[in-house]
Structures are given as structure tokens and as C-alpha cells.
Design a protein around this motif. Structure first.
Motif, PDB file in Angstrom:
ATOM      1  N   PHE A  38     -20.653 -22.237  -0.700  1.00 23.80           N
ATOM      2  CA  PHE A  38     -22.100 -22.054  -0.118  1.00 23.80           C
ATOM      3  C   PHE A  38     -21.832 -21.304   1.079  1.00 23.80           C
ATOM      4  O   PHE A  38     -21.314 -21.632   1.928  1.00 23.80           O
ATOM      5  N   LYS A  39     -22.494 -19.959   1.060  1.00 24.80           N
ATOM      6  CA  LYS A  39     -22.617 -19.144   2.496  1.00 24.80           C
ATOM      7  C   LYS A  39     -23.791 -19.432   3.193  1.00 24.80           C
ATOM      8  O   LYS A  39     -24.846 -19.115   2.595  1.00 24.80           O
ATOM      9  N   HIS A  81     -10.576 -16.272   1.122  1.00 26.04           N
ATOM     10  CA  HIS A  81     -11.858 -16.449   1.500  1.00 26.04           C
ATOM     11  C   HIS A  81     -11.693 -16.611   3.198  1.00 26.04           C
ATOM     12  O   HIS A  81     -10.901 -17.231   3.478  1.00 26.04           O
ATOM     13  N   LEU A  82     -12.536 -15.882   3.915  1.00 26.34           N
ATOM     14  CA  LEU A  82     -12.230 -15.905   5.403  1.00 26.34           C
ATOM     15  C   LEU A  82     -13.478 -16.602   5.906  1.00 26.34           C
ATOM     16  O   LEU A  82     -14.666 -16.533   5.529  1.00 26.34           O
ATOM     17  N   GLU A  83     -13.347 -17.511   7.105  1.00 24.92           N
ATOM     18  CA  GLU A  83     -14.256 -18.119   7.787  1.00 24.92           C
ATOM     19  C   GLU A  83     -14.975 -17.208   8.722  1.00 24.92           C
ATOM     20  O   GLU A  83     -14.315 -16.179   9.025  1.00 24.92           O
ATOM     21  N   ALA A  84     -16.071 -17.518   9.335  1.00 22.99           N
ATOM     22  CA  ALA A  84     -16.931 -16.375  10.111  1.00 22.99           C
ATOM     23  C   ALA A  84     -16.009 -16.076  11.105  1.00 22.99           C
ATOM     24  O   ALA A  84     -15.813 -14.868  11.291  1.00 22.99           O
TER      25      ALA A  84
END
Length: 128
Positions: A38-39, A81-84
Motif C-alpha cells: 500500500f502506498k 522498492h524504495l522507501e520515501a
């Protein structure tokens, strides 16, 4: 949009409501939703929020032109996947290219602009 490889949708609500919805899905079916990515984005201008949820069945989530069984499954995705915070750091890297494959409505809301001398930003104008 819903297809063999998964579901892609955008919901707009309060920060609390979005998190409660995601947890509700995980509580409903942990085997299906615990691995869901979930983004969440907080602070969306109320004027740009979606007024309704529409789910359309399609051959593929992203318009690769492959269709059905040939479209890559999200579970087989090997992209990192990159975190913010990591994403924002990469925006400042001149050796980074960001390809925005969101649909028209999502790109119309806005995007994170790379700083001067940072990443190259490409918008192929996906209209799926």
C-alpha cells in the motif's frame, strides 16, 4: 484496474481513513493482503481528491501491450522498492532516470520534481 497480475487503484480519504482501510483488508484476509504494498500519501489537496471509486477489469494493469497471461505478475516483480527517503535521495542523483508510468489522472495531480542537476524525469504519457 484489476487484472491477472493484481489490483491497482487510488483511494483518497483522510490519513486515518486510508490506514484503517488498509488494516481492514489485512484483517479480512491476511494471506492475500499482508504482502500488499500500500502506498500512502498524506496531505492531498481536497480539490484534487477522487470523488468515486471505479474498478475496471483489464487484460493488464500497466499497458505493456502483452495482455493476459504474458503480463508480468506482481509477485514475480524483482524491482527494488524504495522507501520515501531513499526515493527522494535518488531524485538528487544525476545518474538516475525516473519514468512516470502513472495514468493521466495521477500525473495531473502532480509529481516530485528532481532538484536542478538531479535525476532525469520522463513522462511517456501513459493513458491506461
Amino acid at each position: 484496474r484489476i487484472a491477472l497480475e493484481g489490483v491497482n487503484c487510488t483511494l483518497t480519504t483522510s490519513a486515518w481513513g486510508a490506514r484503517r482501510f488498509c488494516q481492514g483488508l489485512r484483517d479480512f484476509d491476511p494471506n492475500l493482503f499482508n504482502d500488499t504494498d500500500f502506498k500512502l500519501t498524506d496531505g492531498v489537496d481536497p480539490a484534487t481528491k477522487f470523488k468515486a471509486l471505479t474498478i475496471k477489469s483489464t487484460l493488464e494493469l500497466v499497458a505493456y501491450g502483452l495482455g493476459g497471461e504474458r503480463a508480468p505478475l506482481l509477485k514475480q516483480n524483482t524491482a527494488k522498492h524504495l522507501e520515501a527517503d531513499a526515493y527522494h535521495a535518488m531524485l538528487g542523483d544525476a545518474n538516475t532516470v525516473v519514468i512516470d508510468v502513472r495514468n493521466f489522472y495521477e500525473t495531473d495531480i502532480g509529481r516530485m520534481e528532481p532538484p536542478p542537476g538531479g535525476a532525469e524525469f520522463l513522462d511517456p504519457k501513459m493513458r491506461n
